[in-house]
Design an enzyme around this catalytic site. Structure first.
Site, PDB file in Angstrom:
ATOM      1  N   ARG A 119     -22.042 -13.669   1.457  1.00  0.00           N
ATOM      2  CA  ARG A 119     -22.113 -12.875   2.696  1.00  0.00           C
ATOM      3  C   ARG A 119     -21.211 -13.399   3.797  1.00  0.00           C
ATOM      4  O   ARG A 119     -21.432 -13.153   4.976  1.00  0.00           O
ATOM      5  CB  ARG A 119     -23.547 -12.771   3.210  1.00  0.00           C
ATOM      6  CG  ARG A 119     -24.438 -12.033   2.268  1.00  0.00           C
ATOM      7  CD  ARG A 119     -25.668 -11.480   2.956  1.00  0.00           C
ATOM      8  NE  ARG A 119     -26.467 -10.767   1.980  1.00  0.00           N
ATOM      9  CZ  ARG A 119     -27.231 -11.386   1.080  1.00  0.00           C
ATOM     10  NH1 ARG A 119     -27.325 -12.688   1.067  1.00  0.00           N
ATOM     11  NH2 ARG A 119     -27.913 -10.680   0.202  1.00  0.00           N
ATOM     12  N   LYS A 141      -8.818  -7.091   9.455  1.00  0.00           N
ATOM     13  CA  LYS A 141      -8.934  -6.101   8.377  1.00  0.00           C
ATOM     14  C   LYS A 141      -8.584  -6.768   7.055  1.00  0.00           C
ATOM     15  O   LYS A 141      -7.497  -7.330   6.903  1.00  0.00           O
ATOM     16  CB  LYS A 141      -7.970  -4.938   8.608  1.00  0.00           C
ATOM     17  CG  LYS A 141      -8.490  -3.882   9.539  1.00  0.00           C
ATOM     18  CD  LYS A 141      -7.920  -2.521   9.129  1.00  0.00           C
ATOM     19  CE  LYS A 141      -7.201  -1.855  10.259  1.00  0.00           C
ATOM     20  NZ  LYS A 141      -6.466  -0.663   9.800  1.00  0.00           N
ATOM     21  N   GLU A 233     -11.271  -0.131  15.094  1.00  0.00           N
ATOM     22  CA  GLU A 233     -10.416   1.037  14.976  1.00  0.00           C
ATOM     23  C   GLU A 233     -11.160   2.347  15.184  1.00  0.00           C
ATOM     24  O   GLU A 233     -11.039   3.285  14.407  1.00  0.00           O
ATOM     25  CB  GLU A 233      -9.690   1.049  13.619  1.00  0.00           C
ATOM     26  CG  GLU A 233      -8.484   1.971  13.633  1.00  0.00           C
ATOM     27  CD  GLU A 233      -7.589   1.817  12.413  1.00  0.00           C
ATOM     28  OE1 GLU A 233      -7.490   0.706  11.883  1.00  0.00           O
ATOM     29  OE2 GLU A 233      -6.972   2.824  12.034  1.00  0.00           O
ATOM     30  N   ARG A 237      -7.147   1.242  18.801  1.00  0.00           N
ATOM     31  CA  ARG A 237      -6.475   0.509  17.730  1.00  0.00           C
ATOM     32  C   ARG A 237      -5.602   1.439  16.893  1.00  0.00           C
ATOM     33  O   ARG A 237      -4.665   1.004  16.238  1.00  0.00           O
ATOM     34  CB  ARG A 237      -7.502  -0.232  16.850  1.00  0.00           C
ATOM     35  CG  ARG A 237      -6.846  -1.143  15.800  1.00  0.00           C
ATOM     36  CD  ARG A 237      -7.791  -2.195  15.244  1.00  0.00           C
ATOM     37  NE  ARG A 237      -7.147  -2.959  14.176  1.00  0.00           N
ATOM     38  CZ  ARG A 237      -7.674  -4.034  13.603  1.00  0.00           C
ATOM     39  NH1 ARG A 237      -8.847  -4.485  13.995  1.00  0.00           N
ATOM     40  NH2 ARG A 237      -7.033  -4.658  12.638  1.00  0.00           N
ATOM     41  N   ASN A 241      -0.990   2.605  14.390  1.00  0.00           N
ATOM     42  CA  ASN A 241      -0.550   3.446  13.272  1.00  0.00           C
ATOM     43  C   ASN A 241       0.707   4.253  13.589  1.00  0.00           C
ATOM     44  O   ASN A 241       1.075   5.145  12.816  1.00  0.00           O
ATOM     45  CB  ASN A 241      -1.674   4.400  12.855  1.00  0.00           C
ATOM     46  CG  ASN A 241      -2.807   3.654  12.191  1.00  0.00           C
ATOM     47  OD1 ASN A 241      -2.580   2.646  11.529  1.00  0.00           O
ATOM     48  ND2 ASN A 241      -4.019   4.129  12.378  1.00  0.00           N
ATOM     49  N   HIS A 244       2.955   5.480  10.835  1.00  0.00           N
ATOM     50  CA  HIS A 244       2.263   5.267   9.566  1.00  0.00           C
ATOM     51  C   HIS A 244       1.791   6.552   8.892  1.00  0.00           C
ATOM     52  O   HIS A 244       1.543   6.558   7.696  1.00  0.00           O
ATOM     53  CB  HIS A 244       1.082   4.310   9.744  1.00  0.00           C
ATOM     54  CG  HIS A 244       1.514   2.867   9.837  1.00  0.00           C
ATOM     55  ND1 HIS A 244       2.333   2.399  10.846  1.00  0.00           N
ATOM     56  CD2 HIS A 244       1.268   1.799   9.047  1.00  0.00           C
ATOM     57  CE1 HIS A 244       2.542   1.112  10.669  1.00  0.00           C
ATOM     58  NE2 HIS A 244       1.917   0.708   9.578  1.00  0.00           N
ATOM     59  N   HIS A 248       3.031   6.361   5.372  1.00  0.00           N
ATOM     60  CA  HIS A 248       2.148   6.284   4.203  1.00  0.00           C
ATOM     61  C   HIS A 248       2.442   7.411   3.216  1.00  0.00           C
ATOM     62  O   HIS A 248       2.425   7.209   2.002  1.00  0.00           O
ATOM     63  CB  HIS A 248       0.676   6.374   4.632  1.00  0.00           C
ATOM     64  CG  HIS A 248       0.146   5.092   5.212  1.00  0.00           C
ATOM     65  ND1 HIS A 248      -0.877   5.064   6.140  1.00  0.00           N
ATOM     66  CD2 HIS A 248       0.495   3.803   4.997  1.00  0.00           C
ATOM     67  CE1 HIS A 248      -1.134   3.814   6.470  1.00  0.00           C
ATOM     68  NE2 HIS A 248      -0.317   3.020   5.785  1.00  0.00           N
ATOM     69  N   HIS A 261       6.975  -1.240   2.768  1.00  0.00           N
ATOM     70  CA  HIS A 261       6.087  -0.625   3.746  1.00  0.00           C
ATOM     71  C   HIS A 261       6.812  -0.427   5.085  1.00  0.00           C
ATOM     72  O   HIS A 261       6.760   0.642   5.686  1.00  0.00           O
ATOM     73  CB  HIS A 261       4.840  -1.493   3.919  1.00  0.00           C
ATOM     74  CG  HIS A 261       3.930  -1.013   5.002  1.00  0.00           C
ATOM     75  ND1 HIS A 261       3.248   0.174   4.918  1.00  0.00           N
ATOM     76  CD2 HIS A 261       3.618  -1.549   6.213  1.00  0.00           C
ATOM     77  CE1 HIS A 261       2.538   0.341   6.023  1.00  0.00           C
ATOM     78  NE2 HIS A 261       2.755  -0.687   6.827  1.00  0.00           N
TER      79      HIS A 261
HETATM   80  N1  NAD Z   1      -4.920  -6.302   6.864  1.00  0.00           N
HETATM   81  C1  NAD Z   1      -4.064  -5.626   7.619  1.00  0.00           C
HETATM   82  O1  NAD Z   1      -4.332  -5.364   8.793  1.00  0.00           O
HETATM   83  C2  NAD Z   1      -2.759  -5.237   7.033  1.00  0.00           C
HETATM   84  C3  NAD Z   1      -1.729  -4.793   7.864  1.00  0.00           C
HETATM   85  C4  NAD Z   1      -0.503  -4.469   7.283  1.00  0.00           C
HETATM   86  C5  NAD Z   1      -0.320  -4.620   5.911  1.00  0.00           C
HETATM   87  N2  NAD Z   1      -1.336  -5.054   5.126  1.00  0.00           N
HETATM   88  C6  NAD Z   1      -1.158  -5.242   3.678  1.00  0.00           C
HETATM   89  O2  NAD Z   1      -0.180  -6.255   3.457  1.00  0.00           O
HETATM   90  C7  NAD Z   1       0.362  -6.069   2.149  1.00  0.00           C
HETATM   91  C8  NAD Z   1       1.859  -6.308   2.172  1.00  0.00           C
HETATM   92  O3  NAD Z   1       2.091  -7.628   2.569  1.00  0.00           O
HETATM   93  P1  NAD Z   1       3.541  -8.286   2.505  1.00  0.00           P
HETATM   94  O4  NAD Z   1       4.537  -7.338   3.004  1.00  0.00           O
HETATM   95  O5  NAD Z   1       3.402  -9.598   3.156  1.00  0.00           O
HETATM   96  O6  NAD Z   1       3.834  -8.394   0.945  1.00  0.00           O
HETATM   97  P2  NAD Z   1       3.421  -9.454  -0.191  1.00  0.00           P
HETATM   98  O7  NAD Z   1       2.222 -10.208   0.209  1.00  0.00           O
HETATM   99  O8  NAD Z   1       3.381  -8.702  -1.450  1.00  0.00           O
HETATM  100  O9  NAD Z   1       4.665 -10.449  -0.212  1.00  0.00           O
HETATM  101  C9  NAD Z   1       5.942  -9.950  -0.574  1.00  0.00           C
HETATM  102  C10 NAD Z   1       6.626 -10.849  -1.592  1.00  0.00           C
HETATM  103  O10 NAD Z   1       7.158 -11.996  -0.936  1.00  0.00           O
HETATM  104  C11 NAD Z   1       6.772 -13.180  -1.609  1.00  0.00           C
HETATM  105  N3  NAD Z   1       6.702 -14.206  -0.561  1.00  0.00           N
HETATM  106  C12 NAD Z   1       5.764 -14.319   0.391  1.00  0.00           C
HETATM  107  N4  NAD Z   1       6.083 -15.285   1.256  1.00  0.00           N
HETATM  108  C13 NAD Z   1       7.265 -15.800   0.835  1.00  0.00           C
HETATM  109  C14 NAD Z   1       8.117 -16.818   1.351  1.00  0.00           C
HETATM  110  N5  NAD Z   1       7.854 -17.464   2.480  1.00  0.00           N
HETATM  111  N6  NAD Z   1       9.261 -17.081   0.663  1.00  0.00           N
HETATM  112  C15 NAD Z   1       9.574 -16.388  -0.453  1.00  0.00           C
HETATM  113  N7  NAD Z   1       8.807 -15.420  -0.963  1.00  0.00           N
HETATM  114  C16 NAD Z   1       7.667 -15.127  -0.319  1.00  0.00           C
HETATM  115  C17 NAD Z   1       5.489 -12.834  -2.265  1.00  0.00           C
HETATM  116  O11 NAD Z   1       5.263 -13.686  -3.348  1.00  0.00           O
HETATM  117  C18 NAD Z   1       5.722 -11.394  -2.685  1.00  0.00           C
HETATM  118  O12 NAD Z   1       6.407 -11.336  -3.893  1.00  0.00           O
HETATM  119  C19 NAD Z   1      -0.032  -4.667   1.701  1.00  0.00           C
HETATM  120  O13 NAD Z   1      -1.026  -4.761   0.711  1.00  0.00           O
HETATM  121  C20 NAD Z   1      -0.612  -4.043   2.963  1.00  0.00           C
HETATM  122  O14 NAD Z   1      -1.635  -3.104   2.676  1.00  0.00           O
HETATM  123  C21 NAD Z   1      -2.536  -5.371   5.669  1.00  0.00           C
HETATM  124 ZN    ZN Z   2       2.068  -1.228   8.761  1.00  0.00          ZN
END
Ligand code: NAD
Ligand code: ZN
Length: 393
Positions: A119, A141, A233, A237, A241, A244, A248, A261
């Site tokens: 939890r 999130k 949100e 918040r 978006n 987005h 999306h 993205h």
């Molecule tokens: N929680 C939220 O509020 C929120 C907001 C925006 C996006 N997201 C989520 O984030 C995700 C995308 O995250 P991302 O863009 O960071 O992609 P990711 O986590 O997939 O990382 C991208 C790539 O870069 C590599 N990598 C990471 N750090 C590195 C570094 N310092 N050097 C070399 N390689 C590195 C990773 O291994 C991966 O292959 C999506 O799932 C999206 O839904 C969440």
């Molecule tokens: Zn975004």
């Protein structure tokens, strides 16, 4: 060190931004002293940066490590199950701490595991991508994808601290940096004029990590202020978006393969700016400032071969729709947006036509300031720039 406090009552926490911070984890996280820690990362990230982080965390308390596979498809219930098993096996208890060390994928799935294991156990976010630093690591999130819907299963679980060390970006592929920069630019358009112009004044090699500390901190500050006002949100918040709704949809219709993205959000911001311009909510000068700002971050894969009807259907399917009407965040100035619940299919279609005829120049070749354009309510949708790059990847 730049410190930004997220003020959420007794769940308040600091975001610390600075080059080299990962080398001082014990002094940055004094509250973790003596606690048992589990760090979750990916094989790839751990092999590049794990040594430094491991040394720091070991000084704080007994440390275990769990590595998960890389990639969006592993932000899944399967990975979640593996994390629960690993936590149990390592003896993680309610008073333990989980450290998410990686990009948004690692942060989201690890965060959700921390939110739900027994939890809820304490979580520290140690982001390694630009997108994670300015967006996913802040705000609480967390979640995983369902095979049929992205981010379907999730929770709000605020971390106890976020440590942002831009040095990690030195090894991040340029396209990933670019992806994050679109989100930084988005923060400027939503609520920070100075950040917006700072991005336009960055040197042409702005993808190098050394100049990014100040813009990262500004983007974190913007997100912090928005999250404080509306943690779950239900209202303001939603301004985050911006870009987005169409973004999306573009990701979905290209099955998450064509765009990062951020690239999709870049296109989405152009669509929003175009709709706002058509409605007369945004001046021609500010419209051009936004389009120039977006293109400076580019190049992005094109959208001209994408069926607009498919995009419209994807927009309508977006979980953010209310009563069949599509709610849009529209820019009204640089640093100001408005939420409009009544954007029509025809307006979105018109914006998609503008995008389909968009022509990009390589970065560094764009006009520095917005050029004088026709004034009035009409948006000139003819290609204004010579096509000189085919950016499909
Ligand atoms: N929680 C939220 O509020 C929120 C907001 C925006 C996006 N997201 C989520 O984030 C995700 C995308 O995250 P991302 O863009 O960071 O992609 P990711 O986590 O997939 O990382 C991208 C790539 O870069 C590599 N990598 C990471 N750090 C590195 C570094 N310092 N050097 C070399 N390689 C590195 C990773 O291994 C991966 O292959 C999506 O799932 C999206 O839904 C969440
Ligand atoms: Zn975004």
């Amino acid at each position: 060190v730049i410190e930004i406090l997220i003020r959420l009552g007794d769940r308040r926490y600091p975001v610390r931004v600075g080059h080299g911070l990962a080398g001082s984890l014990p002094s940055l996280l004094p509250g973790l002293k003596g606690k048992s820690l589990v760090v979750v990362s990916s094989h790839r990230i751990w092999s590049i940066h794990g040594g430094l982080v491991e040394r720091g965390l070991r000084e704080l308390g007994p440390l275990s490590r769990v590595l998960i596979p890389d990639g969006e498809i592993h932000k899944s219930a399967l990975t979640l199950g593996k994390l629960y098993s690993a936590f149990l096996e390592k003896g993680l208890a309610r008073d333990g701490v989980v450290v998410a060390f990686g990009g948004g994928v690692v942060g989201d799935v690890t965060g959700f595991a921390a939110a739900t294991y027994m939890r809820g156990v304490a979580l520290v976010q140690l982001p390694t991508t630009l997108l994670a630093m300015v967006d996913s690591a802040i705000g609480g999130k967390v979640g995983v994808n369902h095979p049929k819907a992205k981010n379907l299963v999730g929770a709000f679980h605020q971390p106890v601290a976020v440590i942002v060390d831009p040095s990690f970006l030195a090894t991040l592929p340029p396209r990933q940096i670019q992806s994050g920069l679109y989100e930084v630019l988005k923060c400027g358009v939503i609520g920070d004029r100075r950040l917006f112009s700072a991005l336009s004044n960055l040197p042409s090699d702005f993808r190098s990590w050394s100049s990014l500390e100040a813009p990262i901190a500004a983007a974190c500050r913007l997100k912090a202020r928005v999250v404080e006002k509306d943690e779950r949100e239900s209202g303001v918040r939603r301004v985050l978006n911006l870009g987005h709704t169409v973004g999306h949809a573009l990701e979905a219709v290209t099955r998450y393969r064509r765009f990062t993205h951020g690239e999709a959000v870049g296109w989405g911001m152009l669509a929003s700016a175009s709709i706002a311009r058509h409605r007369g909510m945004l001046s021609q000068t500010n419209f051009e400032a936004i389009t120039t700002g977006v293109d400076r971050v580019g190049p992005r894969p094109g959208v001209d071969d994408i069926d607009p009807e498919a995009v419209l259907d994807a927009v309508a399917n977006d979980k953010k729709k209310k009563d069949g009407r599509v709610s849009f965040v529209l820019p009204t100035a640089i640093g100001r947006v408005a939420i409009r619940p009544d954007v029509t299919r025809a307006e979105i279609l018109a914006a998609l036509k503008v995008l389909a005829s968009w022509v990009m120049l390589p970065p560094g070749r764009l006009p520095g300031a917005a050029s004088k354009g026709p004034s009035g309510r009409e948006v000139d949708s003819r290609p204004r720039r010579k096509r000189s790059i085919e950016a499909r990847r």
